[in-house]
Scaffold this motif. Structure first.
Motif, mmCIF file in Angstrom:
data_model
loop_
_atom_site.group_PDB
_atom_site.id
_atom_site.type_symbol
_atom_site.label_atom_id
_atom_site.label_comp_id
_atom_site.label_asym_id
_atom_site.label_seq_id
_atom_site.Cartn_x
_atom_site.Cartn_y
_atom_site.Cartn_z
ATOM 1 N N ASN A 225 31.920 42.700 33.370
ATOM 2 C CA ASN A 225 33.299 42.352 33.032
ATOM 3 C C ASN A 225 34.180 43.222 33.910
ATOM 4 O OD1 ASN A 225 35.642 41.436 31.897
ATOM 5 N ND2 ASN A 225 35.174 42.073 29.805
ATOM 6 N N ASP A 226 34.090 42.962 35.216
ATOM 7 C CA ASP A 226 34.633 43.869 36.223
ATOM 8 C C ASP A 226 36.143 44.007 36.139
ATOM 9 O OD1 ASP A 226 32.012 43.806 37.039
ATOM 10 O OD2 ASP A 226 32.458 43.397 39.140
ATOM 11 N N ALA A 227 36.593 45.257 36.255
ATOM 12 C CA ALA A 227 38.018 45.558 36.262
ATOM 13 C C ALA A 227 38.501 45.826 37.672
ATOM 14 C CB ALA A 227 38.292 46.785 35.385
ATOM 15 N N GLY A 228 39.741 45.438 37.942
ATOM 16 C CA GLY A 228 40.422 45.812 39.170
ATOM 17 C C GLY A 228 41.711 46.521 38.813
ATOM 18 N N ILE A 229 41.973 47.640 39.478
ATOM 19 C CA ILE A 229 43.182 48.411 39.224
ATOM 20 C C ILE A 229 44.052 48.388 40.473
ATOM 21 C CG2 ILE A 229 44.111 50.696 38.700
ATOM 22 C CD1 ILE A 229 41.590 51.293 37.133
ATOM 23 N N VAL A 230 45.277 47.892 40.328
ATOM 24 C CA VAL A 230 46.230 47.835 41.430
ATOM 25 C C VAL A 230 47.188 49.015 41.286
ATOM 26 C CG1 VAL A 230 48.040 46.490 42.556
ATOM 27 C CG2 VAL A 230 46.042 45.326 41.573
ATOM 28 N N LEU A 231 47.175 49.920 42.273
ATOM 29 C CA LEU A 231 48.038 51.093 42.258
ATOM 30 C C LEU A 231 49.444 50.722 42.744
ATOM 31 C CD1 LEU A 231 45.583 53.865 43.527
ATOM 32 C CD2 LEU A 231 46.011 53.054 41.199
ATOM 33 N N PRO A 232 50.437 51.572 42.455
ATOM 34 C CA PRO A 232 51.837 51.173 42.707
ATOM 35 C C PRO A 232 52.263 51.163 44.170
ATOM 36 C CG PRO A 232 51.740 53.402 41.792
ATOM 37 C CD PRO A 232 50.356 52.831 41.685
ATOM 38 N N ASP A 233 51.373 51.565 45.104
ATOM 39 C CA ASP A 233 51.782 51.648 46.501
ATOM 40 C C ASP A 233 51.336 50.448 47.334
ATOM 41 O OD1 ASP A 233 49.084 52.041 46.645
ATOM 42 O OD2 ASP A 233 49.163 54.051 47.494
ATOM 43 N N VAL A 234 50.870 49.393 46.701
ATOM 44 C CA VAL A 234 50.314 48.266 47.461
ATOM 45 C C VAL A 234 51.400 47.392 48.052
ATOM 46 C CG1 VAL A 234 48.209 48.172 46.042
ATOM 47 C CG2 VAL A 234 50.185 46.740 45.451
ATOM 48 N N ASP A 235 51.000 46.613 49.060
ATOM 49 C CA ASP A 235 51.800 45.512 49.578
ATOM 50 C C ASP A 235 51.275 44.251 48.892
ATOM 51 O OD1 ASP A 235 52.871 43.364 50.932
ATOM 52 O OD2 ASP A 235 52.403 44.120 52.933
ATOM 53 N N PRO A 236 52.010 43.692 47.939
ATOM 54 C CA PRO A 236 51.484 42.557 47.161
ATOM 55 C C PRO A 236 51.017 41.385 48.011
ATOM 56 C CG PRO A 236 53.426 43.452 46.094
ATOM 57 C CD PRO A 236 53.321 44.143 47.428
ATOM 58 N N HIS B 159 51.199 51.485 32.897
ATOM 59 C CA HIS B 159 52.283 52.383 33.297
ATOM 60 C C HIS B 159 51.796 53.654 33.987
ATOM 61 C CE1 HIS B 159 54.979 49.767 31.069
ATOM 62 N NE2 HIS B 159 54.146 49.846 30.045
ATOM 63 N N ASP B 160 50.591 54.118 33.690
ATOM 64 C CA ASP B 160 50.057 55.273 34.408
ATOM 65 C C ASP B 160 48.565 55.067 34.656
ATOM 66 O OD1 ASP B 160 50.188 56.424 31.312
ATOM 67 O OD2 ASP B 160 48.363 57.029 32.398
ATOM 68 N N VAL B 161 48.069 55.724 35.695
ATOM 69 C CA VAL B 161 46.700 55.488 36.145
ATOM 70 C C VAL B 161 45.684 55.901 35.100
ATOM 71 C CG1 VAL B 161 44.993 56.121 37.885
ATOM 72 C CG2 VAL B 161 47.329 55.596 38.576
ATOM 73 N N ASP B 162 45.939 57.002 34.371
ATOM 74 C CA ASP B 162 45.007 57.425 33.326
ATOM 75 C C ASP B 162 44.796 56.312 32.304
ATOM 76 O OD1 ASP B 162 44.729 59.865 34.533
ATOM 77 O OD2 ASP B 162 46.078 60.924 33.174
ATOM 78 N N GLU B 163 45.881 55.630 31.961
ATOM 79 C CA GLU B 163 45.798 54.509 31.015
ATOM 80 C C GLU B 163 44.930 53.390 31.589
ATOM 81 O OE1 GLU B 163 48.795 51.078 29.162
ATOM 82 O OE2 GLU B 163 49.494 52.474 30.714
ATOM 83 N N ALA B 164 45.144 53.053 32.848
ATOM 84 C CA ALA B 164 44.383 51.973 33.467
ATOM 85 C C ALA B 164 42.901 52.309 33.545
ATOM 86 C CB ALA B 164 44.929 51.682 34.865
ATOM 87 N N VAL B 165 42.569 53.540 33.910
ATOM 88 C CA VAL B 165 41.167 53.941 33.993
ATOM 89 C C VAL B 165 40.515 53.875 32.615
ATOM 90 C CG1 VAL B 165 39.630 55.893 34.450
ATOM 91 C CG2 VAL B 165 41.467 55.341 36.061
ATOM 92 N N ALA B 166 41.221 54.348 31.592
ATOM 93 C CA ALA B 166 40.660 54.299 30.237
ATOM 94 C C ALA B 166 40.405 52.866 29.793
ATOM 95 C CB ALA B 166 41.599 55.004 29.266
ATOM 96 N N LEU B 167 41.326 51.957 30.093
ATOM 97 C CA LEU B 167 41.134 50.556 29.724
ATOM 98 C C LEU B 167 39.985 49.932 30.516
ATOM 99 C CD1 LEU B 167 44.863 49.387 29.499
ATOM 100 C CD2 LEU B 167 43.293 49.786 27.590
ATOM 101 N N ALA B 168 39.917 50.249 31.790
ATOM 102 C CA ALA B 168 38.833 49.695 32.619
ATOM 103 C C ALA B 168 37.474 50.145 32.114
ATOM 104 C CB ALA B 168 39.029 50.121 34.069
ATOM 105 N N ASN B 169 37.368 51.374 31.642
ATOM 106 C CA ASN B 169 36.093 51.928 31.185
ATOM 107 C C ASN B 169 35.788 51.627 29.728
ATOM 108 O OD1 ASN B 169 35.573 53.069 33.687
ATOM 109 N ND2 ASN B 169 36.410 55.066 33.142
ATOM 110 N N SER B 170 36.627 50.864 29.059
ATOM 111 C CA SER B 170 36.510 50.724 27.606
ATOM 112 C C SER B 170 35.467 49.714 27.154
ATOM 113 C CB SER B 170 37.872 50.335 27.015
ATOM 114 O OG SER B 170 38.270 49.035 27.469
ATOM 115 N N VAL B 171 34.875 48.944 28.066
ATOM 116 C CA VAL B 171 33.868 47.949 27.687
ATOM 117 C C VAL B 171 32.473 48.524 27.893
ATOM 118 C CG1 VAL B 171 35.417 46.022 28.176
ATOM 119 C CG2 VAL B 171 33.874 46.865 29.946
#
Length: 477
Positions: free
Chosen positions: A255-266, A395-407
Motif C-alpha cells: 500500500n505504497d505511500a508517496g510524499i510530496v515535499l513543499p519544494d517541488v515543481d508540480p 502540514h509537516d513532514v513528521d506528520e506525513a512520515v507517520a501516516l506513511a508508516n502507519s500501515v
C-alpha cells in the motif's frame, strides 16, 4: 512459390492452438475488456502436479551439471525465442489480462521478460573468500536447491514468471510454474516458447486451481517456493511449506505511500506521479497507492496530476491508441468500486473519475483521484489495486512520515522533492523495502527488490536474487 508471411493474428492463433488442451478438463478464458473468448486453458489436477514435479526432479541433475556458462547460454537462446514471438505473446497478454499493447503495458512486459532473462544469464556470481589468514581458507559457494515452485500473479503474469524462473534456472534448479487462474494463457504461451529451447523437464507448468497451488507449496520434492501475490495467500503458503522447511521468497501486497515535499515543481512531477500510481491501470504491487502532498503545493500538484489523468486514453487493449485498460477481473472491479463509493459516502471529494459504467461491457473503472480528509477510510488503509488514488493534504513532514508508516505493509514508497539531500533524509525514515526519489515503481534487473513488514521477505534481482535461488555452502580448508 514462396509461402505468404504469417499475419499477426495467424502467429497469435498458432501459439494459442499449441497451448490449447486436446483432452481433459478445460475452461474458457474471456477478454476482460470485451467479454469475448480468448481461448481455453487446461484445468490440471493433483495427478498432473505429481507428474510435473517428477519430470522436473528427474531433469535437474543433468541441468545442474551443465554449469553456469552453458546454462546461461541456453537462457540467452530462450530470450531470443521470446523476442521472436514477442508480438504474439503481447497480443495474447493484452487480450487475456486487459492491458493495452502500448505504453508501459503488454509489449513493454514481453520486452521486460526477455530483458530480465538476459540479466539473469549475464549476472556474475563468483565464490567469495570469507577468510584467508594463513591458517583458515573459507569460501562461500552456492549450489542448486533442486526443484523450485513458482506461483505467479495475474497483473504482470509473463514478466513476473521470468523474475521467478530466470534466476532459478540460471542457478541449476528446475522449475514447476503455477500461473494464476485468471491469466493462465499468457504464461502457458510463454512457457511454450521457452520450451522450444530448454531441455525437456527443466521447465514444467501446471494450470490448476488453489488446491494445486497449496499442494505445490507443501510438496516434499519442492525445495523452494517463489510467490508473488496477496499477503493472505502468502501466509497460507508459509503454513503449507512449514512441514518441509522450504525456502521462500514472498513478494506480497503493498500500500505504497508517496510524499510530496513543499519544494517541488508540480508540472515537472505530475506525469511521474501519474505513472507511479496508474501503471497497468493501478494493478501493480509496487504502485503508488496513497499520495501525501504538502499544503504549500497541494492545489498545484493536484491540478497538474488531474490534467495528466484526464488526457490518458482508456479502452480495449488491442486498440493502439490506448494506454490504460480494464481491471483484469470483476472481483477487482468490485473492490475498487466499493472503496471509492465508501469514500464518497464519507464525504471525500472525487476530483476525476469515480463514475464507472457498471452495466457496460468490460471491467473498465475510470481513472479516479479522490481528496481524502479521513485517513481511516478503506480507500487509504486497504490496497485498492486499481485506478483510484487517494490524496491526503499534510502540514509537516513528521506528520506525513507517520501516516506513511502507519500501515502493516511496506513494499515501496517514494519522496518527491527538488532537494535530493532532504529527499534522502525523508526516504531513510520510511518503512519500505524500496524508496524511490522523484519516481515510483522503477525497477532494474541488477537492483535488489523486496518488501518490509507484511509485504513479504526475500530479495529478487541481481546477485542477491541469484543467491536466493541457491543453497549457501562454505568450503573450509
Amino acid at each position: 512459390m514462396n509461402s505468404p508471411t504469417p499475419t499477426l493474428d495467424q502467429t497469435q492463433d498458432d501459439l494459442l492452438e499449441r497451448i490449447t488442451p486436446t483432452g481433459g478438463e478445460r475452461r474458457e478464458i474471456l477478454d476482460p475488456a470485451t467479454g469475448q473468448l480468448v481461448g481455453h486453458a487446461p484445468v490440471h489436477g493433483l495427478d498432473d502436479l505429481e507428474a510435473a514435479v517428477a519430470r522436473a526432479a528427474a531433469a535437474q541433475p543433468a541441468w545442474a551439471a551443465l554449469g553456469h556458462e552453458r546454462r546461461s547460454a541456453v537462457l540467452l537462446e530462450a530470450a531470443d525465442a521470446i523476442d521472436a514471438s514477442a508480438e504474439a505473446l503481447a497480443r495474447i497478454l493484452s487480450r487475456e489480462q486487459g492491458k493495452p499493447l502500448n505504453g508501459p503495458n503488454a509489449r513493454f512486459e514481453v520486452g521486460g521478460a526477455s530483458g530480465w532473462l538476459r540479466a539473469a544469464a549475464a549476472t556474475p556470481l563468483e565464490a567469495e573468500v570469507i577468510l584467508d589468514d594463513g591458517d583458515v581458507h573459507a569460501e562461500l559457494h552456492y549450489r542448486p536447491i533442486g526443484v523450485v515452485g513458482a506461483i505467479g500473479p495475474w497483473n504482470w503474469p509473463q514478466m513476473i514468471t521470468v523474475w521467478q524462473i530466470g534466476p532459478a534456472l540460471r542457478m541449476g534448479n528446475t522449475v514447476v510454474v503455477k500461473p494464476s487462474e485468471y491469466t493462465p494463457l499468457s504464461v502457458l504461451a510463454l512457457v511454450e516458447v521457452l520450451n522450444t529451447v530448454l531441455p525437456a523437464g527443466v521447465l514444467e507448468i501446471v494450470s490448476g486451481g488453489r488446491e494445486v497451488g497449496a499442494a505445490l507449496a507443501a510438496h516434499p520434492s519442492i525445495g523452494k517456493v517463489m510467490f508473488t501475490g496477496s499477503t493472505s495467500t502468502g501466509k497460507a503458503i508459509i503454513r503449507s511449506s512449514a512441514d518441509t522447511v522450504k525456502r521462500l521468497t514472498l513478494e506480497l501486497g503493498g500500500n505504497d505511500a508517496g510524499i510530496v515535499l513543499p519544494d517541488v515543481d508540480p508540472s515537472a512531477i505530475a506525469e511521474g506521479l501519474f505513472w507511479g500510481a496508474f501503471i497497468n491501470t493501478g494493478q501493480t504491487c509496487a504502485a503508488l497507492k496513497r499520495l501525501y502532498v504538502h499544503d504549500d503545493v497541494y492545489d498545484a500538484v493536484v491540478e497538474a496530476l488531474a490534467d495528466v489523468a484526464r488526457a490518458m486514453p482508456m479502452g480495449v487493449g488491442l486498440d493502439e491508441q490506448n494506454v490504460l485498460g480494464p481491471l483484469q477481473n470483476r472481483q477487482q472491479f468490485e473492490i475498487v468500486d466499493r472503496l471509492v463509493e465508501a469514500a464518497k459516502r464519507a464525504g471525500a471529494n472525487v476530483l476525476v473519475g469515480g463514475d464507472p459504467d457498471r452495466d457496460g461491457p468490460g471491467n473498465f473503472y475510470p481513472t479516479t483521484l479522490v481528496e481524502v480528509a479521513d485517513h481511516d477510510l478503506g480507500l487509504v488503509q486497504e490496497e485498492q489495486f486499481g485506478p483510484a488514488l487517494p490524496i491526503v493534504r499534510y502540514h509537516d513532514v513528521d506528520e506525513a512520515v507517520a501516516l506513511a508508516n502507519s500501515v502493516d505493509v511496506g513494499l515501496g514508497a517514494s519522496v518527491w522533492s527538488s532537494d535530493l539531500v532532504e529527499a534522502r533524509r525523508v526516504a531513510a525514515r520510511l518503512e519500505a523495502g524500496t524508496v524511490w526519489i522523484n519516481a515510483h515503481g522503477a525497477i532494474h534487473p541488477m537492483v535488489p527488490f523486496g518488501g518490509a513488514k507484511q509485504s513479504g521477505y526475500g530479495l529478487e534481482f541481481g546477485v542477491e536474487g541469484l543467491k536466493a535461488l541457491g543453497v549457501p555452502q562454505v568450503i573450509n580448508g
